[in-house]
Design an enzyme around this catalytic site. Structure first.
Site, PDB file in Angstrom:
ATOM      1  N   GLU A  40      -9.615  53.423  44.491  1.00  0.00           N
ATOM      2  CA  GLU A  40     -10.844  53.830  45.179  1.00  0.00           C
ATOM      3  C   GLU A  40     -11.596  52.606  45.700  1.00  0.00           C
ATOM      4  O   GLU A  40     -11.214  51.459  45.438  1.00  0.00           O
ATOM      5  CB  GLU A  40     -11.688  54.680  44.230  1.00  0.00           C
ATOM      6  CG  GLU A  40     -10.952  55.967  43.866  1.00  0.00           C
ATOM      7  CD  GLU A  40     -11.762  56.936  43.019  1.00  0.00           C
ATOM      8  OE1 GLU A  40     -12.808  56.558  42.471  1.00  0.00           O
ATOM      9  OE2 GLU A  40     -11.318  58.101  42.906  1.00  0.00           O
ATOM     10  N   CYS A  78      -4.936  57.364  47.712  1.00  0.00           N
ATOM     11  CA  CYS A  78      -4.338  58.192  46.657  1.00  0.00           C
ATOM     12  C   CYS A  78      -3.181  57.455  45.988  1.00  0.00           C
ATOM     13  O   CYS A  78      -2.682  56.436  46.493  1.00  0.00           O
ATOM     14  CB  CYS A  78      -3.823  59.503  47.249  1.00  0.00           C
ATOM     15  SG  CYS A  78      -5.113  60.651  47.773  1.00  0.00           S
ATOM     16  N   GLU A 101      -0.132  58.623  45.682  1.00  0.00           N
ATOM     17  CA  GLU A 101       1.153  58.848  46.361  1.00  0.00           C
ATOM     18  C   GLU A 101       1.502  57.738  47.351  1.00  0.00           C
ATOM     19  O   GLU A 101       2.634  57.216  47.315  1.00  0.00           O
ATOM     20  CB  GLU A 101       1.147  60.228  47.040  1.00  0.00           C
ATOM     21  CG  GLU A 101       1.171  61.401  46.058  1.00  0.00           C
ATOM     22  CD  GLU A 101      -0.208  61.848  45.557  1.00  0.00           C
ATOM     23  OE1 GLU A 101      -1.177  61.065  45.684  1.00  0.00           O
ATOM     24  OE2 GLU A 101      -0.297  62.978  45.051  1.00  0.00           O
ATOM     25  N   CYS A 120      -1.388  63.344  52.030  1.00  0.00           N
ATOM     26  CA  CYS A 120      -0.269  62.812  51.237  1.00  0.00           C
ATOM     27  C   CYS A 120       0.984  63.665  51.395  1.00  0.00           C
ATOM     28  O   CYS A 120       2.098  63.142  51.322  1.00  0.00           O
ATOM     29  CB  CYS A 120      -0.674  62.687  49.779  1.00  0.00           C
ATOM     30  SG  CYS A 120      -1.798  61.303  49.517  1.00  0.00           S
TER      31      CYS A 120
HETATM   32  N1  THU Z   1      -5.929  61.763  44.202  1.00  0.00           N
HETATM   33  C1  THU Z   1      -4.695  61.205  44.195  1.00  0.00           C
HETATM   34  O1  THU Z   1      -4.550  59.981  44.045  1.00  0.00           O
HETATM   35  N2  THU Z   1      -3.631  62.008  44.361  1.00  0.00           N
HETATM   36  C2  THU Z   1      -3.678  63.365  44.413  1.00  0.00           C
HETATM   37  O2  THU Z   1      -2.626  64.011  44.496  1.00  0.00           O
HETATM   38  C3  THU Z   1      -4.978  64.039  44.385  1.00  0.00           C
HETATM   39  C4  THU Z   1      -6.173  63.155  44.436  1.00  0.00           C
HETATM   40  C5  THU Z   1      -7.080  60.873  43.962  1.00  0.00           C
HETATM   41  C6  THU Z   1      -7.900  60.498  45.162  1.00  0.00           C
HETATM   42  C7  THU Z   1      -9.206  60.107  44.519  1.00  0.00           C
HETATM   43  O3  THU Z   1      -9.155  58.747  44.123  1.00  0.00           O
HETATM   44  C8  THU Z   1      -9.284  60.971  43.263  1.00  0.00           C
HETATM   45  O4  THU Z   1      -7.980  61.470  43.066  1.00  0.00           O
HETATM   46  C9  THU Z   1     -10.266  62.122  43.384  1.00  0.00           C
HETATM   47  O5  THU Z   1     -10.024  62.850  44.531  1.00  0.00           O
END
Ligand code: THU
Length: 135
Positions: free
Chosen positions: A47, A56, A58, A92
């Protein structure tokens, strides 16, 4: 259907999830990819104080795969907190689509619940991909 490498994928996703940088959402996510070279590549969410530029787990795992020499995604395993399966966001799904065939299974696992298995085709039907551009 469970895969012979699922225990390894789960362990890799959980190991990297512990290192996720998610101070704003406090929602730590880990993704492990089984690639065409037989190796497992992992990545976590990262983040940022400027919220929209965070990324994310992925795409972190996809970047690790490419950096490590893997070319195609054979299976994806994502873990996150809680009981609800942590399914990939829309963006993603498209990023996975670039490197995976439609029948590739994506396992989504809220770590206190049961894993959910879905194919890329189920998550992103009628998708656009490299072949539209002659690739
Ligand atoms: N997030 C992911 O990294 N992958 C997912 O499949 C769903 C959401 C993360 C993004 C963000 O940093 C946090 O989860 C909250 O949305």
């Amino acid at each position: 259907m469970a895969h012979a490498r699922d225990a390894e994928l789960l362990a890799a996703a959980e190991e990297v999830r512990a290192r996720a940088y998610a101070p704003y959402s406090n929602f730590q996510v880990g993704t492990a990819i089984l690639a065409d070279d037989g190796k497992i590549y992992a990545g976590c969410n990262v983040e940022n104080a400027a919220y929209p530029v965070g990324n994310c787990a992925e795409p972190s795992a996809i970047a690790a795969m490419l950096a490590g020499g893997g070319k195609r995604i054979r299976r994806v395993y994502t873990t996150g907190p809680g009981t609800m399966p942590v399914t990939p966001c829309g963006g993603c799904r498209q990023r996975i689509r670039e490197f995976a065939d439609p029948d590739v299974v994506i396992v989504s696992h809220g770590i206190d619940g049961e894993p959910l298995e879905q194919t890329l085709e189920q998550l992103l039907p009628h998708s656009f991909g490299p072949e539209y551009l002659g690739r």
